[in-house]
Design an enzyme around this catalytic site. Structure first.
Site, PDB file in Angstrom:
ATOM      1  N   ASP A 180      -1.389  -0.823   6.298  1.00 33.91           N
ATOM      2  CA  ASP A 180      -1.552  -0.344   7.670  1.00 33.91           C
ATOM      3  C   ASP A 180      -2.972   0.091   8.018  1.00 33.91           C
ATOM      4  O   ASP A 180      -3.256   0.413   9.163  1.00 33.91           O
ATOM      5  CB  ASP A 180      -0.606   0.832   7.937  1.00 33.91           C
ATOM      6  CG  ASP A 180      -1.028   2.096   7.207  1.00 33.91           C
ATOM      7  OD1 ASP A 180      -1.656   1.975   6.129  1.00 33.91           O
ATOM      8  OD2 ASP A 180      -0.736   3.201   7.691  1.00 33.91           O
ATOM      9  N   ASP A 200       0.878  -1.164   0.000  1.00 32.68           N
ATOM     10  CA  ASP A 200       0.000   0.000   0.000  1.00 32.68           C
ATOM     11  C   ASP A 200       0.919   1.218   0.000  1.00 32.68           C
ATOM     12  O   ASP A 200       2.099   1.109   0.349  1.00 32.68           O
ATOM     13  CB  ASP A 200      -0.890  -0.026   1.246  1.00 32.68           C
ATOM     14  CG  ASP A 200      -1.728   1.227   1.370  1.00 32.68           C
ATOM     15  OD1 ASP A 200      -2.378   1.603   0.378  1.00 32.68           O
ATOM     16  OD2 ASP A 200      -1.726   1.839   2.453  1.00 32.68           O
ATOM     17  N   ASP A 215      -6.860  -1.898   3.956  1.00 36.14           N
ATOM     18  CA  ASP A 215      -5.878  -2.898   3.525  1.00 36.14           C
ATOM     19  C   ASP A 215      -6.202  -4.299   4.031  1.00 36.14           C
ATOM     20  O   ASP A 215      -5.559  -5.270   3.623  1.00 36.14           O
ATOM     21  CB  ASP A 215      -4.472  -2.509   4.017  1.00 36.14           C
ATOM     22  CG  ASP A 215      -4.002  -1.185   3.450  1.00 36.14           C
ATOM     23  OD1 ASP A 215      -4.316  -0.909   2.276  1.00 36.14           O
ATOM     24  OD2 ASP A 215      -3.323  -0.429   4.172  1.00 36.14           O
TER      25      ASP A 215
END
Length: 346
Positions: free
Chosen positions: A240, A44, A244
């Site tokens: 995080d 990400d 996600d």
């Protein structure tokens, strides 16, 4: 034989312990074993490759924007659970209005009822879905995207009222970390981001990503990982946030940043303490060396048994010598496993 019984646990305990000492927490030896087989690393962007400390660096306001409009924006962001919301709250200092109702649309933004007004705060997808005209900021938005900024649109009762450009710098250790990853042999490095494609590509270019895909919803990130798995890749995903979580759960190994959300930490297999991206090469190195050490100990055990049986049938091994060799082999695998405790963070 005791050497076969103790060989694998010694390696796994030493590997897990050393990883924890160096700032990498794992949910057991299976997580490290799976990590050792990974050939594709997917990231990400916000809070993983970047610092996750965004700041508003540019803004555009429609003609006639009032103090009440700014109050509506800030009131929405106080109930938002997103890093960009914190940046906007730091940028705007006004009194709050009562929030009556809020709805979070994953990957788009929020629709909130505030003091009798319907307020939209999010990306272009959200506003387009609600028939808000974005023509007035089309040129500005394109220029900001090229500059690598994340865009947050703001509309009240169907009318565009503002656009904020938010910048989130790379983590200090990001470029050095990706250099180490390539040196370790990981060439398939991918960013999957909910941010716009241009902004995501700019970040990816700075760290040398092999592929960057932006404008993704949380479920679409998980689908991209499934596509990689179908193509024969073993995937680790680093993230995080709440968005996600599907990708973290889908990948062979989910790796969460230590300062991430509780949901991300819960579904992950590995946690990098203090959200330190530099711990990733350490985790990969320990995982590979732990598995190699386990195989070495298994080989020592099998070789010991073979030697004892051979010596027994040849008449060279008796009770005392057999016990001595057996105990020495246990000491050998213990010492071999303890070598993992000397792994250093390079």
């Amino acid at each position: 034989p005791g050497v076969l019984v103790i060989g694998v646990p010694v390696s796994t305990v030493a590997g897990i312990g050393r990883a924890a000492k160096l700032g990498v927490l794992t949910k057991g030896s299976a997580s490290l074993s799976a990590l050792s087989k990974v050939d594709t690393l997917v990231f990400d962007k916000t809070g993983t490759v970047t610092k996750g400390l965004p700041a508003v660096v540019s803004d555009w306001w429609a003609a006639g924007v009032s103090e009440r409009d700014h109050q509506l924006l800030v009131s929405v962001e106080t109930v938002a659970n997103h890093p960009l919301a914190k940046a906007i709250l730091k940028h705007e200092a006004v009194a709050l209005l009562p929030v009556d109702q809020s709805e979070v649309l994953a990957g788009q933004g929020m629709v909130v009822q505030v003091a009798g007004a319907t307020v939209l705060v999010g990306n272009a997808k959200l506003l387009i879905a609600h028939q808000v005209d974005l023509t007035a900021v089309a040129t500005t938005a394109s220029a900001w995207q090229v500059a690598g900024r994340s865009l947050v649109y703001f509309a009240v009762d169907g009318q565009l009222r503002g656009l904020l450009g938010i910048s989130d710098p790379l983590k200090d250790e990001a470029q050095a970390t990706f250099t180490k990853l390539r040196a370790l042999g990981y060439q398939n490095l991918i960013i999957l981001s909910g941010d716009n494609q241009t902004t995501a590509e700019r970040v990816g270019k700075e760290v040398g990503m092999t592929q960057v895909v932006g404008n993704l919803m949380p479920a679409e990130k998980a689908e991209k990982i499934k596509e990689l798995q179908t193509a024969g890749h073993r995937v680790a995903f680093l993230g995080d946030g709440v968005n996600d979580s599907p990708a973290l759960a889908t990948a062979e190994v989910g790796i969460a940043m230590g300062n991430g959300t509780d949901v991300a930490l819960d579904v992950s297999d590995v946690v990098l303490l203090h959200s330190d991206l530099a711990k990733l090469p350490v985790a990969l190195t320990i995982a590979k060396r732990m598995v190699a050490n386990m195989n070495q100990n298994i080989a020592i055990a099998i070789l010991t048994v073979a030697l004892l049986f051979g010596g027994l049938f040849a008449g060279y091994v008796h009770m005392a010598s057999g016990m001595l060799i057996h105990e020495l082999s246990i000491l050998i695998v213990i010492i071999n496993g303890m070598r993992l405790l000397k792994i250093q963070q390079s």
